[in-house]
Design a protein around this motif. Structure first.
Motif, short mmCIF file in Angstrom:
data_model
loop_
_atom_site.label_atom_id
_atom_site.label_comp_id
_atom_site.label_asym_id
_atom_site.label_seq_id
_atom_site.Cartn_x
_atom_site.Cartn_y
_atom_site.Cartn_z
N ASP A 2 -2.64 -25.72 87.81
CA ASP A 2 -2.30 -25.44 86.40
C ASP A 2 -3.01 -24.19 85.91
OD1 ASP A 2 -0.73 -27.92 85.75
OD2 ASP A 2 -2.58 -28.79 86.56
N ALA A 3 -4.18 -23.90 86.50
CA ALA A 3 -4.92 -22.69 86.11
C ALA A 3 -5.61 -22.13 87.36
CB ALA A 3 -5.97 -23.04 85.05
N VAL A 4 -5.73 -20.80 87.38
CA VAL A 4 -6.29 -20.12 88.56
C VAL A 4 -7.34 -19.13 88.07
CG1 VAL A 4 -5.70 -18.54 90.46
CG2 VAL A 4 -4.10 -20.36 89.83
N THR A 5 -8.54 -19.15 88.64
CA THR A 5 -9.56 -18.18 88.21
C THR A 5 -9.15 -16.77 88.67
OG1 THR A 5 -10.83 -18.46 90.25
CG2 THR A 5 -11.45 -19.87 88.39
N ASP A 6 -9.74 -15.76 88.03
CA ASP A 6 -9.41 -14.38 88.40
C ASP A 6 -9.73 -14.13 89.87
OD1 ASP A 6 -8.64 -13.92 85.87
OD2 ASP A 6 -10.44 -12.81 85.25
N ARG A 7 -10.90 -14.67 90.31
CA ARG A 7 -11.28 -14.35 91.69
C ARG A 7 -10.38 -15.04 92.70
NH1 ARG A 7 -17.30 -17.19 91.40
NH2 ARG A 7 -16.60 -19.34 91.31
N ALA A 8 -9.81 -16.19 92.34
CA ALA A 8 -8.87 -16.84 93.25
C ALA A 8 -7.55 -16.07 93.26
CB ALA A 8 -8.64 -18.29 92.85
N ALA A 9 -7.14 -15.59 92.08
CA ALA A 9 -5.90 -14.81 92.01
C ALA A 9 -6.04 -13.53 92.83
CB ALA A 9 -5.58 -14.48 90.56
N LEU A 10 -7.19 -12.89 92.71
CA LEU A 10 -7.43 -11.64 93.45
C LEU A 10 -7.49 -11.89 94.95
CD1 LEU A 10 -7.79 -8.86 92.29
CD2 LEU A 10 -10.24 -9.15 92.39
N ALA A 11 -8.08 -13.00 95.32
CA ALA A 11 -8.18 -13.35 96.75
C ALA A 11 -6.83 -13.81 97.30
CB ALA A 11 -9.23 -14.44 96.95
N GLY A 12 -5.93 -14.22 96.40
CA GLY A 12 -4.63 -14.74 96.84
C GLY A 12 -4.76 -16.10 97.51
N ALA A 13 -5.88 -16.77 97.26
CA ALA A 13 -6.12 -18.06 97.91
C ALA A 13 -7.20 -18.81 97.13
CB ALA A 13 -6.59 -17.84 99.35
N ALA A 14 -7.19 -20.13 97.26
CA ALA A 14 -8.23 -20.95 96.63
C ALA A 14 -8.87 -21.84 97.69
CB ALA A 14 -7.63 -21.81 95.52
N ASN A 15 -10.16 -22.09 97.54
CA ASN A 15 -10.83 -23.03 98.45
C ASN A 15 -11.48 -24.18 97.69
OD1 ASN A 15 -13.02 -21.79 97.27
ND2 ASN A 15 -14.05 -21.29 99.19
N THR A 16 -11.42 -24.13 96.36
CA THR A 16 -12.09 -25.16 95.54
C THR A 16 -11.16 -25.55 94.39
OG1 THR A 16 -14.21 -24.11 96.05
CG2 THR A 16 -14.20 -25.65 94.22
N LEU A 17 -10.87 -26.83 94.29
CA LEU A 17 -10.03 -27.32 93.19
C LEU A 17 -10.86 -28.23 92.30
CD1 LEU A 17 -6.78 -28.38 95.14
CD2 LEU A 17 -7.24 -26.20 93.99
N ILE A 18 -10.66 -28.08 91.01
CA ILE A 18 -11.33 -28.96 90.04
C ILE A 18 -10.24 -29.78 89.36
CG2 ILE A 18 -12.62 -28.99 87.87
CD1 ILE A 18 -13.70 -26.15 89.18
N PHE A 19 -10.38 -31.10 89.41
CA PHE A 19 -9.43 -31.98 88.72
C PHE A 19 -10.03 -32.34 87.37
CE2 PHE A 19 -8.44 -33.66 93.25
CZ PHE A 19 -7.68 -32.53 93.53
N ARG A 20 -9.44 -31.86 86.32
CA ARG A 20 -9.99 -32.12 84.99
C ARG A 20 -9.56 -33.48 84.48
NH1 ARG A 20 -12.79 -27.57 82.97
NH2 ARG A 20 -12.15 -25.72 84.09
N ALA A 24 -7.86 -24.00 90.06
CA ALA A 24 -8.11 -23.48 91.41
C ALA A 24 -9.09 -22.31 91.36
CB ALA A 24 -6.79 -23.02 92.02
N ASP A 25 -10.06 -22.34 92.26
CA ASP A 25 -11.09 -21.30 92.29
C ASP A 25 -11.28 -20.84 93.74
OD1 ASP A 25 -13.11 -19.58 91.47
OD2 ASP A 25 -14.60 -21.16 91.14
N ASN A 26 -11.90 -19.69 93.91
CA ASN A 26 -12.23 -19.23 95.26
C ASN A 26 -13.70 -18.82 95.29
OD1 ASN A 26 -12.60 -17.63 97.65
ND2 ASN A 26 -10.39 -17.66 97.85
N THR A 27 -14.48 -19.49 96.12
CA THR A 27 -15.92 -19.26 96.15
C THR A 27 -16.36 -18.57 97.45
OG1 THR A 27 -16.34 -21.45 97.09
CG2 THR A 27 -16.35 -21.29 94.69
N ASP A 28 -15.40 -18.09 98.25
CA ASP A 28 -15.77 -17.42 99.51
C ASP A 28 -16.62 -16.17 99.26
OD1 ASP A 28 -14.75 -19.13 101.41
OD2 ASP A 28 -12.81 -18.10 101.56
N GLY A 29 -16.26 -15.40 98.22
CA GLY A 29 -17.00 -14.17 97.93
C GLY A 29 -18.44 -14.47 97.51
#
Ligand code: NAP
Length: 278
Positions: free
Chosen positions: A78-96, A103-108
């Motif tokens: 439903d929502a994507v952080t800027d860094r996940a959008a930039l990475a084109g991928a997510a590795n961490t999901l938060i269920f509110r 969706a977030d990406n914490t690889d960087g």
């Protein structure tokens, strides 16, 4: 009996049995004396959308995502952080609590925290950074290096068009070097990152000369099987500070653990040993 809900989280992939995340999360839950469960979930692509709708209802507070779903979850969230959008991928999901999936990406973050911890002397302003590889991991590394203030990033990739696409996206601080002129990539660089799968068990060897690196250069490998790759061995024998890829795997998991279980976990030698132990 307490009616406090015990948080549930896990890793979604297919296959997922190889994932080190369940062992890592169990170690942190024990080390911090926290209640919670973290489970591997082998979910096929066709069931992914249903799973993301159902898991929050079952009490899951989030999940890590691995191959092959890292890209696809972006469209389902439903929502994507800027860094996940930039990475084109997510590795961490938060269920509110309202059932929405973020969706977030914490690889960087994982990459840069690992680098700073393993090579505290590395200064982003010290000179060019050289990257081998232009896949998904490379995108996260580029973003993290730019955020850290690196002004000159050189990249090479066997398939040049992939490196050119990153250059288009990330702008002029990035320059592309031909695969056949990889020596130019190293010339005076103060950081070398292997973001390709070269050197990984079962893959081709990393045969690129690192002669041209600055004497003070730090060398880091995203590959962590084996833990000490041939590249890292070679770099160490030349007196370079080396940083292996296991730490990136550990640090990228920190934000998810903190969010889901309420405590920021530490990455220590014991953490590394817990993951390495069979
Ligand atoms: P990816 O998207 O599949 O990209 C693979 C990269 O390796 C591409 O640049 C590819 O070049 C290159 N490559 C593969 N075989 C090659 C060969 N024979 N010769 C030259 N280049 C070759 O994978 P990724 O997700 O970016 O991951 C890359 C590596 O980082 C993997 O080993 C992965 O395990 C590791 N990684 C580690 C962490 C961590 O936490 N430590 C996190 C993410 C990834 P082409 O474009 O020409 O195919």
């Amino acid at each position: 009996m307490s009616d406090t809900k015990i948080p549930l989280a896990g890793v979604i992939g297919s296959p997922v049995a190889h994932s080190k995340s369940p062992r890592l999360f169990r170690h942190w839950l024990e080390a911090h004396g926290l209640q919670g469960h973290y489970v591997p979930m082998d979910i096929s692509s066709e069931n992914l959308a249903d799973a993301l709708k159902t898991l929050p209802k079952l009490g899951f507070v989030g999940a890590n995502v691995t191959i092959p779903h890292k890209e696809r979850v972006l469209a389902l969230a439903d929502a994507v952080t800027d860094r996940a959008a930039l990475a084109g991928a997510a590795n961490t999901l938060i269920f509110r609590a309202d059932g929405t999936v973020h969706a977030d990406n914490t690889d960087g973050v994982g990459f840069i925290e690992n680098l700073r911890s393993g090579a505290p002397e590395w200064d982003p302003a010290s000179g060019p950074a050289a990257i081998v590889g232009a896949g998904g991991a490379s995108r996260a590394v580029i973003q993290a290096l730019l955020d850290a203030g690196v002004q000159d990033i050189r990249i090479t990739n066997r398939t040049k068009s992939r490196a050119e696409a990153l250059r288009q996206e990330f702008g002029t601080k990035l320059t592309v070097t031909d695969w056949v002129r990889v020596g130019d990539l190293m010339d005076g660089a103060t950081l070398l990152v292997n973001a390709s799968s070269l050197g990984m068990v079962g893959k081709s060897e990393f045969r690129i000369s690192i002669d041209g690196l600055a004497k003070s250069a730090v060398v880091t490998d995203l590959v962590y099987t084996p833990l000490e790759t041939d590249l890292l061995k070679e770099a160490k024998s030349r007196g370079h500070t080396t940083v292996d890829g296991l730490g990136m795997l550990l640090y990228q998991a920190v934000p998810g653990f903190e969010r889901w279980f309420g405590k920021r976990p530490e990455v220590t030698d014991a953490t590394r040993q817990a993951i390495l132990a069979e």
